[in-house]
Design a protein around this motif. Sequence first.
Motif, PDB file in Angstrom:
ATOM      1  N   GLY A   1       0.807  -1.214   0.000  1.00  0.00           N
ATOM      2  CA  GLY A   1       0.000   0.000   0.000  1.00  0.00           C
ATOM      3  C   GLY A   1       0.835   1.256   0.000  1.00  0.00           C
ATOM      4  N   PHE A   2       0.307   2.264  -0.651  1.00  0.00           N
ATOM      5  CA  PHE A   2       0.895   3.601  -0.678  1.00  0.00           C
ATOM      6  C   PHE A   2      -0.234   4.525  -0.274  1.00  0.00           C
ATOM      7  CE2 PHE A   2       2.338   7.587  -2.418  1.00  0.00           C
ATOM      8  CZ  PHE A   2       3.716   7.544  -2.296  1.00  0.00           C
ATOM      9  N   GLY A   3      -0.308   4.839   1.052  1.00  0.00           N
ATOM     10  CA  GLY A   3      -1.543   5.410   1.550  1.00  0.00           C
ATOM     11  C   GLY A   3      -2.628   4.345   1.406  1.00  0.00           C
ATOM     12  N   GLY A   4      -3.765   4.730   0.838  1.00  0.00           N
ATOM     13  CA  GLY A   4      -4.849   3.763   0.645  1.00  0.00           C
ATOM     14  C   GLY A   4      -4.714   2.918  -0.592  1.00  0.00           C
ATOM     15  N   ALA A   5      -3.880   3.334  -1.546  1.00  0.00           N
ATOM     16  CA  ALA A   5      -3.755   2.609  -2.806  1.00  0.00           C
ATOM     17  C   ALA A   5      -3.063   1.266  -2.570  1.00  0.00           C
ATOM     18  CB  ALA A   5      -2.965   3.427  -3.826  1.00  0.00           C
TER      19      ALA A   5
ATOM     20  N   ASN B   1       4.813   1.810   3.730  1.00  0.00           N
ATOM     21  CA  ASN B   1       5.254   3.154   3.368  1.00  0.00           C
ATOM     22  C   ASN B   1       4.799   4.191   4.385  1.00  0.00           C
ATOM     23  OD1 ASN B   1       6.485   5.009   1.312  1.00  0.00           O
ATOM     24  ND2 ASN B   1       4.428   5.865   1.377  1.00  0.00           N
ATOM     25  N   ASN B   2       3.611   4.004   4.938  1.00  0.00           N
ATOM     26  CA  ASN B   2       3.020   4.952   5.871  1.00  0.00           C
ATOM     27  C   ASN B   2       2.852   4.311   7.246  1.00  0.00           C
ATOM     28  OD1 ASN B   2       1.583   5.268   2.957  1.00  0.00           O
ATOM     29  ND2 ASN B   2       2.066   7.261   3.818  1.00  0.00           N
ATOM     30  N   ALA B   3       2.148   5.013   8.130  1.00  0.00           N
ATOM     31  CA  ALA B   3       1.883   4.472   9.467  1.00  0.00           C
ATOM     32  C   ALA B   3       0.398   4.505   9.775  1.00  0.00           C
ATOM     33  CB  ALA B   3       2.677   5.245  10.519  1.00  0.00           C
ATOM     34  N   GLY B   4      -0.418   4.418   8.741  1.00  0.00           N
ATOM     35  CA  GLY B   4      -1.858   4.332   8.942  1.00  0.00           C
ATOM     36  C   GLY B   4      -2.560   5.667   8.876  1.00  0.00           C
ATOM     37  N   ASN B   5      -3.871   5.592   8.676  1.00  0.00           N
ATOM     38  CA  ASN B   5      -4.690   6.779   8.499  1.00  0.00           C
ATOM     39  C   ASN B   5      -6.016   6.598   9.231  1.00  0.00           C
ATOM     40  OD1 ASN B   5      -4.948   9.368   7.381  1.00  0.00           O
ATOM     41  ND2 ASN B   5      -6.153   8.596   5.665  1.00  0.00           N
ATOM     42  N   ALA B   6      -6.450   7.643   9.920  1.00  0.00           N
ATOM     43  CA  ALA B   6      -7.718   7.636  10.656  1.00  0.00           C
ATOM     44  C   ALA B   6      -7.735   6.468  11.638  1.00  0.00           C
ATOM     45  CB  ALA B   6      -8.894   7.615   9.688  1.00  0.00           C
TER      46      ALA B   6
ATOM     47  N   GLN C   1     -12.235   0.635  -0.169  1.00  0.00           N
ATOM     48  CA  GLN C   1     -11.152   1.566  -0.458  1.00  0.00           C
ATOM     49  C   GLN C   1     -10.974   2.476   0.742  1.00  0.00           C
ATOM     50  OE1 GLN C   1      -9.129   1.453  -3.064  1.00  0.00           O
ATOM     51  NE2 GLN C   1      -7.919   3.161  -2.267  1.00  0.00           N
ATOM     52  N   GLU C   2      -9.771   2.546   1.264  1.00  0.00           N
ATOM     53  CA  GLU C   2      -9.525   3.261   2.513  1.00  0.00           C
ATOM     54  C   GLU C   2      -9.994   4.707   2.460  1.00  0.00           C
ATOM     55  OE1 GLU C   2      -5.504   4.754   4.462  1.00  0.00           O
ATOM     56  OE2 GLU C   2      -5.773   2.595   4.778  1.00  0.00           O
ATOM     57  N   GLU C   3      -9.685   5.409   1.369  1.00  0.00           N
ATOM     58  CA  GLU C   3     -10.051   6.830   1.299  1.00  0.00           C
ATOM     59  C   GLU C   3     -11.562   7.042   1.369  1.00  0.00           C
ATOM     60  OE1 GLU C   3      -6.053   6.452  -0.718  1.00  0.00           O
ATOM     61  OE2 GLU C   3      -7.930   5.321  -0.672  1.00  0.00           O
ATOM     62  N   ASP C   4     -12.325   6.134   0.757  1.00  0.00           N
ATOM     63  CA  ASP C   4     -13.784   6.240   0.814  1.00  0.00           C
ATOM     64  C   ASP C   4     -14.281   6.113   2.254  1.00  0.00           C
ATOM     65  OD1 ASP C   4     -13.855   6.496  -1.935  1.00  0.00           O
ATOM     66  OD2 ASP C   4     -14.323   4.378  -2.287  1.00  0.00           O
ATOM     67  N   LEU C   5     -13.713   5.173   2.985  1.00  0.00           N
ATOM     68  CA  LEU C   5     -14.122   4.979   4.372  1.00  0.00           C
ATOM     69  C   LEU C   5     -13.715   6.156   5.248  1.00  0.00           C
ATOM     70  CD1 LEU C   5     -13.212   1.195   4.822  1.00  0.00           C
ATOM     71  CD2 LEU C   5     -15.490   2.175   4.498  1.00  0.00           C
ATOM     72  N   VAL C   6     -12.523   6.697   4.989  1.00  0.00           N
ATOM     73  CA  VAL C   6     -12.067   7.855   5.772  1.00  0.00           C
ATOM     74  C   VAL C   6     -12.997   9.044   5.547  1.00  0.00           C
ATOM     75  CG1 VAL C   6     -10.214   9.555   6.041  1.00  0.00           C
ATOM     76  CG2 VAL C   6      -9.657   7.123   5.865  1.00  0.00           C
ATOM     77  N   ARG C   7     -13.348   9.292   4.285  1.00  0.00           N
ATOM     78  CA  ARG C   7     -14.259  10.411   3.987  1.00  0.00           C
ATOM     79  C   ARG C   7     -15.612  10.225   4.662  1.00  0.00           C
ATOM     80  NH1 ARG C   7     -11.551  10.434  -1.132  1.00  0.00           N
ATOM     81  NH2 ARG C   7     -12.996   8.859  -1.953  1.00  0.00           N
ATOM     82  N   ALA C   8     -16.020   8.984   4.824  1.00  0.00           N
ATOM     83  CA  ALA C   8     -17.311   8.697   5.464  1.00  0.00           C
ATOM     84  C   ALA C   8     -17.211   8.719   6.990  1.00  0.00           C
ATOM     85  CB  ALA C   8     -17.829   7.340   5.005  1.00  0.00           C
ATOM     86  N   GLY C   9     -16.018   8.946   7.520  1.00  0.00           N
ATOM     87  CA  GLY C   9     -15.838   8.990   8.970  1.00  0.00           C
ATOM     88  C   GLY C   9     -15.884   7.629   9.628  1.00  0.00           C
TER      89      GLY C   9
END
Length: 243
Positions: free
Chosen positions: A25-29, A57-62, A228-236
């Motif tokens: 993964g690269f962020g959510g991708a 690559n990252n350390a997680g989001n939300a 998709q991670e970004e979709d879930l993050v946007r939805a809170g």
Amino acid sequence: MDKIVANLADAVSGIEDGMTVMIGGFGGAGSPLELIHALIDRFRATGHPGELTVVNNNAGNAHLGLAALIEVGMVRKMICSFPRSADASVFNTAWREGRVELELVPQGTLAERIRAGGAGIPAFYTPTGVGTDLARDKPVAEFEKRVYLQERWLKADVALIKADMADRHGNLTFRMAARNFSPLMCMAAAETIVQARRIVAPGGIDPEAVVTPGIFVQKVVDLSRPHQEEDLVRAGAAYPLEN
């Protein structure tokens, strides 16, 4: 040769305490959210596996995926390039409180360390990081009047990977930028566990299109509609997800 496993729980059942786990993964991708969440479910049910070293690559989001893995206390150490993502509050808090270690690695160096692990190259030299805190206690050498820093390979017990298509022998393709670190991680891990959006019969993937050969893959689970991670993050959203 048939590497299909029945479900996500079976796929992650062999991951043990103290293992090193590479997560694509690269962020959510290309993030294998469902495999990560299955690992969290197992931890909540049994208390295992814990004390993991995670390479990403990252350390997680939300509060999803890798961030949720950190939040429940499963991660002892992060090896990554960019811990400060858009919403890295979980990692930031855990690091400040001393609950997780951080090994910061420049992104190109991270990719090459993983590639070296898969290729059987114990160490290599790079000019990246020379003269910085990242060079502390690492050997240096001079080549053609330029100083280079020695970096060691990275290998893992397990890699968790998200693929676009797989066949029953474990041959993989990836969707666009979701490919990122995943092919390198498949080669650098003793066991590769894959969630695939589509599974086809052997021969269903043009051999010229195969990115990761099945020899590097041990388990594949069919997951036709991954989040998709970004979709879930946007939805809170946070894990566990509400139905």
